[in-house]
Each structure stands twice: as C-alpha cells, then as structure tokens.
Design a protein around this motif. Structure first.
Motif, PDB file in Angstrom:
ATOM      1  N   ILE A   7       0.632  -1.190  -0.060  1.00 32.63           N
ATOM      2  CA  ILE A   7       0.138   0.099   0.065  1.00 32.63           C
ATOM      3  C   ILE A   7       0.908   1.278   0.005  1.00 32.63           C
ATOM      4  O   ILE A   7       1.782   1.271   0.783  1.00 32.63           O
ATOM      5  CB  ILE A   7      -0.864   0.147   1.208  1.00 32.63           C
ATOM      6  N   PHE A   8       0.653   2.239  -0.771  1.00 31.46           N
ATOM      7  CA  PHE A   8       1.325   3.506  -0.815  1.00 31.46           C
ATOM      8  C   PHE A   8       0.231   4.601  -1.076  1.00 31.46           C
ATOM      9  O   PHE A   8      -0.518   4.460  -2.027  1.00 31.46           O
ATOM     10  CB  PHE A   8       2.256   3.479  -2.276  1.00 31.46           C
ATOM     11  N   GLN A   9       0.250   5.558  -0.027  1.00 34.92           N
ATOM     12  CA  GLN A   9      -0.665   6.848  -0.405  1.00 34.92           C
ATOM     13  C   GLN A   9      -2.042   6.156  -0.456  1.00 34.92           C
ATOM     14  O   GLN A   9      -2.960   6.635  -1.372  1.00 34.92           O
ATOM     15  CB  GLN A   9      -0.484   7.586  -1.476  1.00 34.92           C
ATOM     16  N   GLY A  10      -2.566   4.872   0.157  1.00 33.09           N
ATOM     17  CA  GLY A  10      -4.098   4.501   0.047  1.00 33.09           C
ATOM     18  C   GLY A  10      -4.258   3.645  -1.258  1.00 33.09           C
ATOM     19  O   GLY A  10      -5.291   3.163  -1.251  1.00 33.09           O
ATOM     20  N   HIS A  11      -3.214   3.290  -2.016  1.00 32.96           N
ATOM     21  CA  HIS A  11      -3.541   2.810  -3.240  1.00 32.96           C
ATOM     22  C   HIS A  11      -2.720   1.419  -3.122  1.00 32.96           C
ATOM     23  O   HIS A  11      -1.656   1.316  -2.648  1.00 32.96           O
ATOM     24  CB  HIS A  11      -2.794   3.308  -4.527  1.00 32.96           C
ATOM     25  N   THR A  12      -3.405   0.309  -3.569  1.00 35.87           N
ATOM     26  CA  THR A  12      -2.899  -1.097  -3.643  1.00 35.87           C
ATOM     27  C   THR A  12      -1.862  -1.104  -4.764  1.00 35.87           C
ATOM     28  O   THR A  12      -2.490  -1.323  -6.281  1.00 35.87           O
ATOM     29  CB  THR A  12      -3.744  -2.207  -3.607  1.00 35.87           C
TER      30      THR A  12
END
Length: 219
Positions: A7-12
């Motif tokens: 997860i990065f900045q709320g994105h998978t």
C-alpha cells in the motif's frame, strides 16, 4: 511473473519481480530507466564497446510485462533513452517494436536527466504527471506522493548464509522509488546517503527476482 502487493498513499500496488510496477485499479504499468541505446551512446562517446544486445533484452522484458498485465496506460519514469541521440538512432526494428507496444493504449514518457525533450516516438512527453494523489516524476523531491526512478536502487539481503544483492523498490509514507528496468544499468545501494537520507526510518525495500521479498530498507 510473481509480484508483491503493498500500500502506498492508500493505493494497492504490485511490485513485479521484473522491476515494473502495476497499478491494477487504474490498469497502469510503470517502468523506469530503460536507458535504451546505452551501448551505442557509450561507443559514440569513445567508451568501451559493449555487445549491443541491451535494447533487445529490455524491450523483450517490457513486452512480456505488457502481455502479462494488458495495461491501458504505460508510464515510463524518465531516462527511457540513454540520450536523445540514442533515441533517434535506434534501428528500424526497435522503433517498430516500440510502436507496436504503444498501439491501443495511452503512453506517457516522463522526461529524465538523460532524455529531457521530445523524441519522435508517439505518446505524451511531460516533465511529470499527477494522477489521483500520486505524482509520477523522474527524480524525487520533498513532495509527498511521488513515484520516481533515477537512482537505480538495489538492496542486499542474507539468504541461506550468503549476501544477495538485487534491484529493489523503495517506499515509505511519502515516496516510492522504482528500480531500473534497463539491462545495461548499474545500481545504487540503499546504504548510500542519497537514498538513506531521502527515506524515513520506516522505509521498506522490495527486492526483485523470481520471488520478490520485502524487508526493512537496509541502511
């Protein structure tokens, strides 16, 4: 190709074992630092004569990644060509290959320090691209949400009693950095101050390869 979700900045996102990043929710494939035409550029500038196979190998691996993910959009994070002259001197077969890979999908060329400026290849040529709170750029800055390349990061891990070094993705709360996708490219160890000072102490490294491995970023 095996991949590792994170997860990065709320994105998978998926860190692929080949060094490409796949954003499945947006159907976007991201690669960095292809450095196409590097052997030609080195020879042109009087350097060592390297076997000129790296463009074939890099494009072949990119072709495989595209065939496996079927992206609607490909983003190249800069230094796609070793310089603008190299971009113009790719042979006709390689030019046709790139055109075929671009067919039927959006394609964004982020400008790098090696290839700042437009080339004859189709697609969009921009300094950076912002999309859904993420910023695609070549060289990392203090901005939050950046996905970048440039440094060709690599990390070392002890596997079964021996040290193994592989290209690696790096990420923390603010930054995500991709490894180089190009065949004739070196790498910068995560212990180098340029990387250790950029990422926070919570940073993680995802080593590429047949089975991607996530570890705390070595310092």
């Amino acid at each position: 190709m095996a991949s590792h979700q994170f997860i990065f900045q709320g994105h998978t996102l998926e860190a692929r074992g080949d060094g490409a990043l796949f954003w499945a929710a947006e159907n976007i494939l991201i690669v960095s630092d292809l450095h196409l035409g590097k052997s030609e550029r080195i020879a042109r500038r009087g350097g060592s004569l390297l076997p000129p196979y790296e463009t074939d190998d890099t494009l072949s691996r990119l072709d495989t990644a595209i065939n496996q993910t079927h992206p609607a959009h490909v983003i190249c994070l800069g230094d796609s060509f070793d310089d603008l002259t190299a971009a113009g001197q790719l042979d006709e077969r390689h030019q046709t290959w790139i055109t075929r890979l671009q067919a039927g999908r959006a394609w964004t060329w982020i400008e790098g320090n090696h290839d700042a400026g437009d080339t004859a290849f189709g697609g969009t040529h921009v300094a950076q691209l912002a999309h859904d709170r993420l910023i695609f750029t070549h060289i990392a800055t203090p901005k939050t949400g950046e996905i970048s390349g440039h440094y060709h990061p690599k990390a070392t891990i002890n596997l079964r009693g021996r040290a193994v070094t592989r290209p690696a993705f790096l990420y923390d709360e603010c930054h995500l950095m991709l490894p180089s996708f190009g065949t004739y490219t070196g790498g910068l160890k995560t212990t180098d101050p340029a990387l250790s000072q950029l990422f926070t102490k919570t940073a993680r490294a995802i080593l590429t390869g047949h089975a991607p491995i996530e570890i705390p970023m070595p310092r």
